[in-house]
Design an enzyme around this catalytic site. Structure first.
Site, mmCIF file in Angstrom:
data_model
loop_
_atom_site.group_PDB
_atom_site.id
_atom_site.type_symbol
_atom_site.label_atom_id
_atom_site.label_comp_id
_atom_site.label_asym_id
_atom_site.label_seq_id
_atom_site.Cartn_x
_atom_site.Cartn_y
_atom_site.Cartn_z
ATOM 1 C CB ILE A 29 52.386 13.338 34.774
ATOM 2 C CG1 ILE A 29 51.698 14.280 35.504
ATOM 3 C CG2 ILE A 29 51.800 13.462 33.078
ATOM 4 C CD1 ILE A 29 51.897 15.611 35.416
ATOM 5 C CE1 TYR A 178 60.819 19.727 37.985
ATOM 6 C CE2 TYR A 178 59.355 21.530 38.389
ATOM 7 C CZ TYR A 178 59.436 20.169 37.854
ATOM 8 O OH TYR A 178 58.493 19.482 37.184
ATOM 9 C CE LYS A 182 59.272 19.384 33.388
ATOM 10 N NZ LYS A 182 59.684 17.966 32.925
#
Length: 316
Positions: A29, A178, A182
């Site tokens: 991204i 994870y 975030k």
């Protein structure tokens, strides 16, 4: 939900003379954020721990964007002692935006740590960007209306932080760790704007997330990413629900460029938060917890050696 004017993801406003830093701009991204921002005429700096990969990404952008002003700097978010040097290597007197995009995602144990002894995903994804912002703040404050855009994840929506186990020492499950890393980033983005407003700063902090973004739906950008015919055909049903990483970049790009965007906002894809053009979303309920955000902020200051908004000479 949004009172912003119509936004065209394929006809972005000009941004000549502005400077943007994209962490992890060499792949995924982040690459597409950098490619799209480069098309505005801005100078785009790719931050990457691999200079060779960053240069390859810069070459790929130049091949697609005529006259692109793009360059690379070495940036290793897993080693806090290197960040001041990385910021110096930007060689700019101001920064109009930084997109905190770089990240590590592990699928399997064992638990790993950064050079500073922090759990790798929390240490890189959250603490690395927290500390980087501290070093960038003088450059951001020097711009007329700079933005810090933090790239969160839809995976964080179902997670909750455990402030007593931020480093996942007691409960290490890679996918959960994870998601929580975030989520910590997103808490940081919201809390940063709250503190910037209290300080009367001209800098704004915005949070974005890409929805569901798959490699198999992402257009080829050799040598950065090559999508095979088989992958394209096999992923066709998924396109009803999710999208490619090129589209996953749209919310962050809008958060950087749209003059109607405001600090403290959350931007994501229009369709169920998973795909489509970028829209303003309500801040998720569990992100609107100032007490937990303040606790995370305090822990982050302690773990990185300083506060984002009160960097002093000689601090780490």
């Amino acid at each position: 939900m949004s009172s912003t004017p119509p936004w065209n993801v394929r006809r972005l406003p000009a941004a000549e003379g502005r400077v943007f830093l994209v962490t992890g701009g060499n792949a995924g991204i982040g690459y597409f954020v950098a490619e799209q921002l480069s098309a505005t005429g801005a100078t785009v700096v790719l931050g990457s721990r691999s200079p060779a990969r960053a240069e390859a990404a810069a070459d790929a952008i130049r091949a697609r964007v005529a006259g692109a002003r793009v360059r690379a700097v070495r940036l290793d978010l897993a080693d806090l002692s290197t960040l001041a040097t990385s910021v110096e290597s930007l060689e700019v007197d101001r920064l109009d935006a930084v997109v905190h995009n770089a990240g590590v995602a592990l699928d399997h144990p064992p638990r790993r740590e950064t050079a500073d002894g922090h759990e790798l995903m929390f240490g890189t994804n959250h603490l690395g960007h927290f500390a980087l912002t501290r070093w960038l703040m003088p450059l951001l404050a020097a711009a007329p209306a700079a933005r810090v855009v933090t790239m969160g994840s839809f995976a964080a929506k179902s997670e909750r932080l455990d402030p007593d186990d931020l480093q996942s020492r007691e409960d290490y499950r890679p996918k959960r760790t994870y998601g929580r890393s975030k989520l910590a980033q997103m808490y940081f983005g919201v809390e940063l704007d709250r503190r910037l407003r209290a300080a009367g700063s001209t800098v704004a902090s915005v949070v974005a997330h890409p929805g569901g973004a798959l490699d198999s739906l992402t257009p080829s950008r050799p040598p950065i990413h090559v999508r095979t015919a088989g992958a394209r055909l096999g992923s066709a049903p998924a396109a009803l629900l999710v999208q490619g990483k090129d589209a996953g970049a749209w919310p962050a790009v809008r958060a950087v460029l749209d003059p109607a965007v405001r600090g403290g906002q959350l931007w994501g894809p229009r369709v169920f938060g998973l795909r489509g053009e970028p829209r303003l979303e309500p801040v998720w309920d569990h992100l609107a917890d100032p007490a937990l955000a303040a606790r995370l902020w305090g822990a982050s200051c302690e773990l990185t050696g300083g506060d984002v908004l009160t960097r002093t000479p000689g601090s780490r």
